[in-house]
Design a protein around this motif. Structure first.
Motif, PDB file in Angstrom:
ATOM      1  N   UNK A 105      20.095  26.367 -26.216  1.00  0.00           N
ATOM      2  CA  UNK A 105      19.235  25.188 -26.283  1.00  0.00           C
ATOM      3  C   UNK A 105      19.898  24.046 -27.037  1.00  0.00           C
ATOM      4  N   UNK A 106      20.434  24.338 -28.220  1.00  0.00           N
ATOM      5  CA  UNK A 106      21.017  23.282 -29.040  1.00  0.00           C
ATOM      6  C   UNK A 106      22.311  22.740 -28.442  1.00  0.00           C
ATOM      7  N   UNK A 107      23.077  23.592 -27.777  1.00  0.00           N
ATOM      8  CA  UNK A 107      24.297  23.117 -27.129  1.00  0.00           C
ATOM      9  C   UNK A 107      23.951  22.146 -26.008  1.00  0.00           C
ATOM     10  N   UNK A 108      22.968  22.512 -25.194  1.00  0.00           N
ATOM     11  CA  UNK A 108      22.556  21.613 -24.115  1.00  0.00           C
ATOM     12  C   UNK A 108      21.971  20.323 -24.667  1.00  0.00           C
ATOM     13  N   UNK A 109      21.201  20.444 -25.734  1.00  0.00           N
ATOM     14  CA  UNK A 109      20.606  19.280 -26.386  1.00  0.00           C
ATOM     15  C   UNK A 109      21.683  18.315 -26.877  1.00  0.00           C
ATOM     16  N   UNK A 113      22.559  14.511 -25.175  1.00  0.00           N
ATOM     17  CA  UNK A 113      21.924  13.400 -25.894  1.00  0.00           C
ATOM     18  C   UNK A 113      22.674  12.079 -25.704  1.00  0.00           C
ATOM     19  N   UNK A 114      23.987  12.092 -25.877  1.00  0.00           N
ATOM     20  CA  UNK A 114      24.741  10.838 -25.759  1.00  0.00           C
ATOM     21  C   UNK A 114      24.752  10.301 -24.324  1.00  0.00           C
ATOM     22  N   UNK A 115      25.029  11.135 -23.306  1.00  0.00           N
ATOM     23  CA  UNK A 115      24.944  10.604 -21.939  1.00  0.00           C
ATOM     24  C   UNK A 115      23.552  10.087 -21.596  1.00  0.00           C
ATOM     25  N   UNK A 157      18.168  26.399 -21.278  1.00  0.00           N
ATOM     26  CA  UNK A 157      19.073  25.249 -21.184  1.00  0.00           C
ATOM     27  C   UNK A 157      18.335  24.011 -20.680  1.00  0.00           C
ATOM     28  N   UNK A 158      17.413  24.204 -19.736  1.00  0.00           N
ATOM     29  CA  UNK A 158      16.602  23.072 -19.273  1.00  0.00           C
ATOM     30  C   UNK A 158      15.743  22.518 -20.403  1.00  0.00           C
ATOM     31  N   UNK A 159      15.262  23.403 -21.259  1.00  0.00           N
ATOM     32  CA  UNK A 159      14.487  22.964 -22.431  1.00  0.00           C
ATOM     33  C   UNK A 159      15.345  22.044 -23.311  1.00  0.00           C
ATOM     34  N   UNK A 160      16.585  22.479 -23.574  1.00  0.00           N
ATOM     35  CA  UNK A 160      17.489  21.657 -24.365  1.00  0.00           C
ATOM     36  C   UNK A 160      17.820  20.344 -23.683  1.00  0.00           C
ATOM     37  N   UNK A 161      17.957  20.383 -22.355  1.00  0.00           N
ATOM     38  CA  UNK A 161      18.219  19.149 -21.609  1.00  0.00           C
ATOM     39  C   UNK A 161      17.047  18.184 -21.737  1.00  0.00           C
ATOM     40  N   UNK A 162      15.848  18.718 -21.675  1.00  0.00           N
ATOM     41  CA  UNK A 162      14.664  17.873 -21.873  1.00  0.00           C
ATOM     42  C   UNK A 162      14.695  17.207 -23.246  1.00  0.00           C
ATOM     43  N   UNK A 163      15.055  17.952 -24.269  1.00  0.00           N
ATOM     44  CA  UNK A 163      15.126  17.376 -25.611  1.00  0.00           C
ATOM     45  C   UNK A 163      16.170  16.265 -25.661  1.00  0.00           C
TER      46      UNK A 163
END
Length: 208
Positions: A105-109, A113-115, A157-163
């Protein structure tokens, strides 16, 4: 020898807390050393500082309350990240590997975030926020289904992407929706309401 082994066993569970403490201290040092406040106008610098008043909160403006409503709704749609670990464990992930849920989660987050910030400049914030909500719905659908652990990790991973798509964007919307003189009050109200709503969401998830 026995005493040394006991001390080692006592210290073991607290190693993560020590690492967290070091990270927190490093963050505070970075704020003190590396972050400088922008220069204030003469009128602002001479104005006496005071605690926020209820009248300040009421004067935040309708646009801010709209952003607050969106943020609270999104916080209510999310539960604590600890439930992601429980979901991964229920999906068959070994106990020793359950922290992998946080890593994914945190890796995806962090990677997204920057992109996402750059994308908001070209797409527009409304469109990006809508995309983040769609991703959150997808994460919920994956995590709610009886699927293999590999697919569950995709849901995490989708959860992290949402964040990554929404958290910086919401902060920018708060900053844009309040006057400069009330920006601190705006952020305070926003994160207070978001925290209370997230707590309510976690309690609801636990009850379910």
């Amino acid at each position: 020898m026995k005493n040394s082994l006991q001390l080692e066993n006592l210290a073991g569970p607290h190693r993560r807390q020590y690492l967290n403490l070091l990270a927190a201290v490093a963050a505070v040092v970075l704020l003190i050393v590396g972050v400088k406040e922008p220069a204030r106008d003469d009128a602002d610098s001479k104005a006496p500082r005071r605690l926020p008043r209820w009248s300040d909160v009421k004067s935040l403006g309708g646009r801010f309350w709209g952003v607050l409503l969106i943020g609270a709704a999104m916080a209510l749609a999310r539960f604590s990240e600890a439930f992601l670990v429980l979901r991964a464990y229920d999906g068959g992930l070994a106990t020793a590997w359950t922290p992998l849920a946080f890593v994914v989660m945190n890796l995806t987050y962090s990677v997204s975030a920057y992109p996402a910030g750059r994308l908001s400049d070209s797409w527009g914030r409304t469109r990006l926020l809508t995309t983040g909500l769609v991703v959150l719905i997808g994460a919920h659908l994956v995590l709610a289904a009886d699927l293999p652990i590999a697919v569950i990790l995709v849901g995490i991973a989708l959860w992290g992407l949402h964040m990554g798509l929404t958290q910086g964007l919401l902060a920018a919307l708060v900053a844009d929706s309040v006057p400069d003189s009330l920006r601190g009050s705006g952020f305070g109200v926003f994160y207070f309401v978001s925290g209370v709503t997230a707590l309510a969401a976690s309690l609801l998830a636990r009850a379910l």
